[in-house]
Design an enzyme around this catalytic site. Sequence first.
Site, PDB file in Angstrom:
ATOM      1  N   ASP A  39      62.566  22.438  19.808  1.00  0.00           N
ATOM      2  CA  ASP A  39      61.744  22.586  18.621  1.00  0.00           C
ATOM      3  C   ASP A  39      61.265  21.196  18.192  1.00  0.00           C
ATOM      4  OD1 ASP A  39      63.926  21.348  17.383  1.00  0.00           O
ATOM      5  OD2 ASP A  39      64.573  23.153  16.338  1.00  0.00           O
ATOM      6  N   SER A  40      60.515  21.130  17.114  1.00  0.00           N
ATOM      7  CA  SER A  40      59.947  19.854  16.675  1.00  0.00           C
ATOM      8  C   SER A  40      61.018  18.798  16.447  1.00  0.00           C
ATOM      9  CB  SER A  40      59.138  20.041  15.390  1.00  0.00           C
ATOM     10  OG  SER A  40      58.054  20.895  15.624  1.00  0.00           O
TER      11      SER A  40
END
Length: 107
Positions: A39-40
């Site tokens: 994820d980010s």
Amino acid sequence: MGAEAAISSRIVTALAEHLKCDTRSIKQTARLREDLGLDSMATIELLYRIEEAFDLQIPDQDLPGLRTVGDVVRYVQQKTATVTPRPATRATGTRRGNTRKKSSSRS
């Protein structure tokens, strides 16, 4: 080519440690988000580790181009290659120094 392989190995190892998986399961074509599930926040953590490991900074504007493992490897290779030419510059300076010595020895 040895340096390129070493960079790739270090990046793949960092990814494998983060993902808790075998390095052989991480391919150059693997997409960080879609294939590896980063994820980010995990991507930012990984890039921070890479910055520290290779003593470089990855500007925010470069992040969108880092989509696959191979993108990251090529990026680091390019960034570290800009540091590598320093010895070549010294060699050029040395050659000039040798040329000057030849010129002055003729006088």
